[in-house]
Design a protein around this motif. Structure first.
Motif, PDB file in Angstrom:
ATOM      1  N   ALA A  46       0.827  -1.210   0.000  1.00 10.78           N
ATOM      2  CA  ALA A  46       0.000   0.000   0.000  1.00 10.78           C
ATOM      3  C   ALA A  46       0.861   1.260   0.000  1.00 10.78           C
ATOM      4  N   LEU A  47       1.941   1.256   0.780  1.00 10.15           N
ATOM      5  CA  LEU A  47       2.831   2.425   0.813  1.00 10.15           C
ATOM      6  C   LEU A  47       3.509   2.625  -0.548  1.00 10.15           C
ATOM      7  N   ALA A  48       3.913   1.514  -1.174  1.00 12.78           N
ATOM      8  CA  ALA A  48       4.548   1.625  -2.491  1.00 12.78           C
ATOM      9  C   ALA A  48       3.592   2.192  -3.521  1.00 12.78           C
ATOM     10  N   VAL A  49       2.344   1.724  -3.474  1.00 11.43           N
ATOM     11  CA  VAL A  49       1.353   2.205  -4.446  1.00 11.43           C
ATOM     12  C   VAL A  49       0.962   3.650  -4.147  1.00 11.43           C
ATOM     13  N   GLY A  50       0.703   3.942  -2.878  1.00 17.41           N
ATOM     14  CA  GLY A  50       0.227   5.270  -2.507  1.00 17.41           C
ATOM     15  C   GLY A  50       1.237   6.371  -2.743  1.00 17.41           C
ATOM     16  N   PHE A  51       2.530   6.062  -2.541  1.00 17.44           N
ATOM     17  CA  PHE A  51       3.564   7.088  -2.691  1.00 17.44           C
ATOM     18  C   PHE A  51       4.438   6.865  -3.921  1.00 17.44           C
ATOM     19  N   SER A  52       3.986   5.969  -4.803  1.00 19.34           N
ATOM     20  CA  SER A  52       4.710   5.693  -6.061  1.00 19.34           C
ATOM     21  C   SER A  52       6.173   5.346  -5.802  1.00 19.34           C
ATOM     22  N   LEU A  53       6.394   4.435  -4.848  1.00 16.64           N
ATOM     23  CA  LEU A  53       7.742   4.009  -4.494  1.00 16.64           C
ATOM     24  C   LEU A  53       8.046   2.665  -5.155  1.00 16.64           C
ATOM     25  N   PRO A  54       9.328   2.322  -5.298  1.00 13.50           N
ATOM     26  CA  PRO A  54       9.657   0.960  -5.743  1.00 13.50           C
ATOM     27  C   PRO A  54       9.084  -0.057  -4.758  1.00 13.50           C
ATOM     28  N   LEU A  55       8.575  -1.154  -5.257  1.00 17.76           N
ATOM     29  CA  LEU A  55       7.827  -2.100  -4.424  1.00 17.76           C
ATOM     30  C   LEU A  55       8.644  -2.687  -3.279  1.00 17.76           C
ATOM     31  N   TYR A  56       9.866  -3.134  -3.573  1.00 18.85           N
ATOM     32  CA  TYR A  56      10.574  -4.001  -2.632  1.00 18.85           C
ATOM     33  C   TYR A  56      10.996  -3.291  -1.346  1.00 18.85           C
ATOM     34  N   LEU A 174      14.318 -13.173   7.303  1.00 21.06           N
ATOM     35  CA  LEU A 174      12.895 -13.398   7.027  1.00 21.06           C
ATOM     36  C   LEU A 174      12.284 -12.196   6.312  1.00 21.06           C
ATOM     37  N   ALA A 175      12.645 -10.984   6.740  1.00 22.28           N
ATOM     38  CA  ALA A 175      12.126  -9.779   6.095  1.00 22.28           C
ATOM     39  C   ALA A 175      12.579  -9.705   4.636  1.00 22.28           C
ATOM     40  N   VAL A 176      13.827 -10.085   4.364  1.00 21.68           N
ATOM     41  CA  VAL A 176      14.331 -10.070   2.984  1.00 21.68           C
ATOM     42  C   VAL A 176      13.565 -11.069   2.120  1.00 21.68           C
ATOM     43  N   VAL A 177      13.347 -12.264   2.650  1.00 27.16           N
ATOM     44  CA  VAL A 177      12.629 -13.292   1.882  1.00 27.16           C
ATOM     45  C   VAL A 177      11.188 -12.868   1.604  1.00 27.16           C
ATOM     46  N   VAL A 178      10.528 -12.286   2.593  1.00 24.73           N
ATOM     47  CA  VAL A 178       9.150 -11.818   2.385  1.00 24.73           C
ATOM     48  C   VAL A 178       9.110 -10.744   1.304  1.00 24.73           C
ATOM     49  N   ALA A 179      10.052  -9.806   1.365  1.00 19.76           N
ATOM     50  CA  ALA A 179      10.054  -8.712   0.383  1.00 19.76           C
ATOM     51  C   ALA A 179      10.331  -9.215  -1.022  1.00 19.76           C
ATOM     52  N   THR A 180      11.268 -10.131  -1.168  1.00 20.45           N
ATOM     53  CA  THR A 180      11.623 -10.607  -2.505  1.00 20.45           C
ATOM     54  C   THR A 180      10.655 -11.656  -3.028  1.00 20.45           C
ATOM     55  N   GLY A 181       9.925 -12.312  -2.136  1.00 13.98           N
ATOM     56  CA  GLY A 181       9.025 -13.378  -2.588  1.00 13.98           C
ATOM     57  C   GLY A 181       7.608 -12.931  -2.866  1.00 13.98           C
ATOM     58  N   ILE A 182       7.290 -11.665  -2.593  1.00 13.90           N
ATOM     59  CA  ILE A 182       5.894 -11.243  -2.691  1.00 13.90           C
ATOM     60  C   ILE A 182       5.380 -11.278  -4.135  1.00 13.90           C
ATOM     61  N   LYS A 183       6.258 -11.101  -5.138  1.00 12.66           N
ATOM     62  CA  LYS A 183       5.807 -11.175  -6.519  1.00 12.66           C
ATOM     63  C   LYS A 183       5.786 -12.612  -7.044  1.00 12.66           C
ATOM     64  N   VAL A 184       6.412 -13.533  -6.286  1.00 14.57           N
ATOM     65  CA  VAL A 184       6.474 -14.927  -6.744  1.00 14.57           C
ATOM     66  C   VAL A 184       5.249 -15.711  -6.296  1.00 14.57           C
ATOM     67  N   VAL A 185       4.987 -15.732  -4.993  1.00 18.52           N
ATOM     68  CA  VAL A 185       3.832 -16.482  -4.485  1.00 18.52           C
ATOM     69  C   VAL A 185       2.896 -15.616  -3.646  1.00 18.52           C
ATOM     70  N   GLY A 186       3.200 -14.330  -3.450  1.00 23.14           N
ATOM     71  CA  GLY A 186       2.292 -13.430  -2.756  1.00 23.14           C
ATOM     72  C   GLY A 186       2.406 -13.483  -1.243  1.00 23.14           C
ATOM     73  N   ALA A 187       1.787 -12.485  -0.595  1.00 20.44           N
ATOM     74  CA  ALA A 187       1.886 -12.355   0.859  1.00 20.44           C
ATOM     75  C   ALA A 187       1.204 -13.504   1.599  1.00 20.44           C
ATOM     76  N   LEU A 188       0.159 -14.088   1.016  1.00 18.43           N
ATOM     77  CA  LEU A 188      -0.567 -15.139   1.713  1.00 18.43           C
ATOM     78  C   LEU A 188       0.087 -16.506   1.602  1.00 18.43           C
ATOM     79  N   LEU A 189       1.020 -16.659   0.641  1.00 13.64           N
ATOM     80  CA  LEU A 189       1.582 -17.988   0.388  1.00 13.64           C
ATOM     81  C   LEU A 189       3.086 -18.078   0.635  1.00 13.64           C
ATOM     82  N   ILE A 190       3.763 -16.958   0.898  1.00 14.43           N
ATOM     83  CA  ILE A 190       5.207 -17.020   1.087  1.00 14.43           C
ATOM     84  C   ILE A 190       5.553 -17.872   2.314  1.00 14.43           C
ATOM     85  N   GLY A 191       4.677 -17.844   3.326  1.00 12.01           N
ATOM     86  CA  GLY A 191       4.904 -18.681   4.493  1.00 12.01           C
ATOM     87  C   GLY A 191       4.901 -20.167   4.143  1.00 12.01           C
ATOM     88  N   ALA A 192       4.064 -20.526   3.156  1.00 13.26           N
ATOM     89  CA  ALA A 192       4.005 -21.928   2.729  1.00 13.26           C
ATOM     90  C   ALA A 192       5.314 -22.361   2.098  1.00 13.26           C
TER      91      ALA A 192
END
Length: 259
Positions: A46-56, A174-192
């Motif tokens: 949301a912060l990336a979209v709202g402030f036009s920032l790079p996603l990661y 863990l924070a790095v993996v979550v940030a880099t994995g969000i485009k691969v399997v998304g926030a709901l599935l990275i834990g899987a």
């Protein structure tokens, strides 16, 4: 086949990091800790979209802050299940509310909840591999202290180690993996992807190092299988990757070696 190289490279890079990190997540019983951090990362989107920032970058910052807050609450005596429940649902809901306020008509929330690996670019692959190599380098550097702190904190302290510092290393990874994995399997599935390949690998090896390596291999195979299934049957690739990992785990159970 040419258009599969980017998704396969992205999935391979993610598996390189989730294999060894997921092994520590299992040994330390941190499965829901990873979920809480990943769910809160939607606020970073949301912060990336709202402030036009790079996603990661904002996703990494939010995931790191969430992980540190959860660790701090544990240290103050709050129970694990209630703290993780509040932080996971609260973080996800806060992120969804923030996204609704950005009012971006072209924004596809689904892509960040479940991933869109088929749309990754060369820049995404570079970020994913950069993050994965950083995580692997950190885990290799701290492997022995991390393992000792995981197996027995009292022994770690007696050996001159600082378990809290090792916990911070895992939190950063863990924070790095979550940030880099969000485009691969998304926030709901990275834990899987942290949990399932490592859980499947545990059935086939007897050493911590072997479990980390086999978890990487299972993650790579699950990534390739999910991507090929998405191309063949027109299914979403992120959930397809997780289903492939679940099949690997089911295979270990079917062989009578699941634990």
């Amino acid at each position: 086949m040419d258009n599969l190289w980017m998704p396969i490279l992205a999935a391979t890079g993610l598996a390189l990091a989730t294999g060894p990190l997921g092994s520590f997540v299992i040994w330390r019983r941190m499965a829901y800790f990873g979920d809480a951090t990943a769910h809160a990362s939607i606020l970073g989107v949301a912060l990336a979209v709202g402030f036009s920032l790079p996603l990661y970058l904002p996703v990494f910052v939010v995931a790191l802050v969430m992980a540190l807050v959860v660790s701090a609450l544990f240290g103050r005596g709050h129970t694990m299940d209630s703290t993780l429940g509040v932080m996971a649902y609260g973080g996800l809901s806060l992120g969804l509310v923030a996204i609704s306020l950005t009012d971006q008509p072209d924004f596809e929330l689904h892509d960040f909840l479940f991933g869109d690996i088929m749309a990754v670019t060369g820049g995404d692959v570079a970020v994913i591999w950069g993050g994965a190599l950083a995580v692997v380098a950190g885990l290799v550097w701290r492997w022995s202290p991390l393992l000792t702190s995981t197996l027995n904190e009292d022994l770690a302290v007696a050996s001159g180690l600082n378990p809290k510092r090792e916990q911070l290393v895992l939190t950063l990874a863990l924070a790095v993996v979550v940030a880099t994995g969000i485009k691969v399997v998304g926030a709901l599935l990275i834990g899987a992807m942290l949990l399932i390949p490592a859980a499947a690998a545990r059935s086939f090896v007897r050493t911590p190092e072997g479990m980390a390596l086999v978890a990487v291999l299972i993650g790579v195979l699950a990534g390739g299988g999910g991507i090929l299934a998405a191309m063949q049957w027109n299914i979403p690739a992120g959930p397809g990757i997780v289903v492939a990992a679940v099949l690997a785990f089911a295979g270990s159970v079917a062989l009578g070696r699941g634990r």
